[in-house]
Scaffold this motif. Structure first.
Motif, short mmCIF file in Angstrom:
data_model
loop_
_atom_site.label_atom_id
_atom_site.label_comp_id
_atom_site.label_asym_id
_atom_site.label_seq_id
_atom_site.Cartn_x
_atom_site.Cartn_y
_atom_site.Cartn_z
N GLN A 75 0.83 -1.20 0.00
CA GLN A 75 0.00 0.00 0.00
C GLN A 75 0.87 1.25 0.00
OE1 GLN A 75 -2.94 0.06 3.12
NE2 GLN A 75 -3.53 2.19 2.74
N ARG A 76 0.47 2.23 -0.81
CA ARG A 76 1.20 3.49 -0.93
C ARG A 76 0.41 4.60 -0.24
NH1 ARG A 76 4.87 2.55 -5.14
NH2 ARG A 76 5.29 4.78 -5.43
N ILE A 77 1.10 5.39 0.56
CA ILE A 77 0.45 6.48 1.27
C ILE A 77 1.29 7.75 1.11
CG2 ILE A 77 -0.66 4.98 2.97
CD1 ILE A 77 1.59 5.72 4.93
N THR A 78 0.69 8.88 1.39
CA THR A 78 1.39 10.16 1.34
C THR A 78 1.56 10.70 2.75
OG1 THR A 78 0.48 10.68 -0.84
CG2 THR A 78 1.34 12.52 0.45
N MET A 79 2.78 11.07 3.08
CA MET A 79 3.07 11.67 4.39
C MET A 79 3.59 13.09 4.19
SD MET A 79 4.66 8.87 6.97
CE MET A 79 3.88 7.30 7.30
N ARG A 80 3.34 13.90 5.21
CA ARG A 80 3.77 15.29 5.15
C ARG A 80 4.88 15.54 6.16
NH1 ARG A 80 0.92 18.33 1.98
NH2 ARG A 80 1.86 20.21 2.90
N ARG A 81 5.73 16.48 5.81
CA ARG A 81 6.83 16.87 6.70
C ARG A 81 6.24 17.40 8.01
NH1 ARG A 81 12.22 18.76 5.99
NH2 ARG A 81 11.98 18.39 3.76
N SER A 82 6.86 16.99 9.13
CA SER A 82 6.42 17.41 10.47
C SER A 82 7.45 18.32 11.11
CB SER A 82 6.17 16.19 11.36
OG SER A 82 5.92 16.57 12.69
N SER A 83 6.98 19.23 11.93
CA SER A 83 7.89 20.13 12.66
C SER A 83 8.35 19.54 13.98
CB SER A 83 7.20 21.48 12.91
OG SER A 83 6.00 21.28 13.68
N ALA A 84 7.91 18.32 14.28
CA ALA A 84 8.29 17.68 15.55
C ALA A 84 9.81 17.53 15.64
CB ALA A 84 7.62 16.32 15.67
N TYR B 241 1.39 11.25 9.40
CA TYR B 241 0.35 10.62 8.59
C TYR B 241 -0.98 10.88 9.26
CZ TYR B 241 -2.21 6.99 6.01
OH TYR B 241 -3.11 6.32 5.23
N LYS B 242 -1.91 11.44 8.51
CA LYS B 242 -3.22 11.81 9.04
C LYS B 242 -3.09 12.70 10.28
CE LYS B 242 -5.74 7.84 7.18
NZ LYS B 242 -6.53 8.66 6.23
N GLY B 243 -2.12 13.61 10.24
CA GLY B 243 -1.95 14.60 11.29
C GLY B 243 -1.14 14.13 12.49
N LYS B 244 -0.66 12.87 12.48
CA LYS B 244 0.08 12.35 13.63
C LYS B 244 1.53 12.06 13.22
CE LYS B 244 -3.88 10.33 16.03
NZ LYS B 244 -4.43 9.11 16.68
N THR B 245 2.48 12.67 13.94
CA THR B 245 3.90 12.41 13.65
C THR B 245 4.23 11.00 14.07
OG1 THR B 245 4.43 14.74 14.01
CG2 THR B 245 6.26 13.17 14.07
N CYS B 246 4.83 10.23 13.13
CA CYS B 246 5.00 8.80 13.40
C CYS B 246 6.35 8.24 12.98
CB CYS B 246 3.90 8.00 12.71
SG CYS B 246 3.81 8.32 10.93
#
Length: 315
Positions: A117-126, A150-155
């Motif tokens: 499965q392919r997903i898109t993640m966004r850069r986090s400022s954590a 992913y989905k707003g949670k830094t992981c």
């Protein structure tokens, strides 16, 4: 007395009998003989000082016609070109993808992923993360790397430089590292040059019921200056279908010599030079054939380069 005459005529000796030739072989030899005779007559007409007999008996090198399969294509070559370009673009795209390992620290509260499965993640400022697997802590100032959410949670964290300058990236699930903790890799598409498939699609309609010449070599035409209107209509870099027929060079020192004429949508756009005409004249049957050609903007006018079969070299 020739050697064969001496061997087979002396003392009544007769020549050994060989395999009888098939009808197809006899017909092929007959057509070759007709073509050779026609060529001798043309050369004798072009040079009255040389008789047909002297041409036949000349010791100059001779060309043997190429087999039909080496002259004519069995399919639409432009479609094959488009397919080849598409395959090349696909391989270039695949080779321009850079991959790196992803360190997943937590997946708490996130949906399970399927392998592949392919997903898109966004850069986090954590700047810190704690692993739910072994309790280790990541700290950006000390360990480096870039956190993603992913989905707003830094992981997770990527330590490779391939993610630099990207606000979002694609990640692929490669399985489960541990229960509830997916194994991920990041994929980043690098810039690459892609060939334009449209460049290999002819701009005009393909002639029907004509044999298509193989596109093995390219040859520049002469005489395009008289066809600039139709060439301008199609424009620079256009791939087009041309029809080909036998004819003569209309002017210059080679005037009257046999050559091939090329037409675009029924309008003559040029002919082969005497040398190229000699090489390819006998490849065209009585009537017409078709070939692919490229229109190019030259220094002073539009020019045409045709795609032709190879020719039999002199032996």
């Amino acid at each position: 007395m020739g050697l064969l005459s001496w061997l087979f005529g002396r003392k009544g000796t007769t020549a050994p009998k060989g395999r009888e030739k098939s009808a197809e072989e006899l017909e092929y030899e007959r057509r070759l003989a007709i073509e050779a005779t026609q060529k001798v007559r043309r050369e004798a007409q072009l040079n009255p000082q040389v008789s047909a007999a002297s041409v036949v008996g000349s010791s100059s090198p001779a060309r043997r016609p190429l087999p039909r399969r080496d002259v004519f294509a069995s399919h639409d070559q432009s479609k094959e070109w488009v397919k080849n370009v598409r395959d090349v673009n696909r391989r270039v795209r695949a080779s321009s993808v850079r991959r790196a390992q992803v360190y997943t620290y937590t997946w708490k509260g996130l949906p399970a992923l399927r392998t592949g499965q392919r997903i898109t993640m966004r850069r986090s400022s954590a700047t810190s993360l704690k692993s739910t697997y072994n309790g280790s802590t990541w700290e950006k100032n000390k360990d480096g790397g870039t956190a993603f959410s992913y989905k707003g949670k830094t992981c997770c964290v990527v330590f490779s430089s391939i993610v630099e300058g990207h606000d979002s990236v694609t990640m692929v699930c490669e399985g489960q590292f541990s229960r509830g903790l997916p194994e991920l890799r990041v994929e980043v598409q690098q810039h690459y040059e892609q060939q334009d498939e449209a460049r290999y699609v002819p701009r005009n309609r393909r002639p029907s019921r004509l044999p298509e010449l193989k596109a093995t070599r390219t040859v520049a035409l002469s005489g395009e200056e008289d066809a600039q209107d139709i060439l301008t209509h199609y424009g620079n870099d256009a791939l087009v279908w041309l029809t080909v027929r036998r004819g003569e060079i209309p002017k210059g020192k080679s005037k009257g010599q046999p050559t091939l004429w090329f037409s675009l949508d029924g309008i003559d756009v040029g002919y082969l030079t005497a040398l190229q005409g000699e090489r390819h004249y006998d490849q065209i049957p009585d009537g017409e054939a078709m070939c692919l050609a490229r229109i190019k903007q030259g220094a002073k006018k539009y020019e045409v380069t045709v795609h032709l079969p190879d020719y039999e070299k002199q032996h």
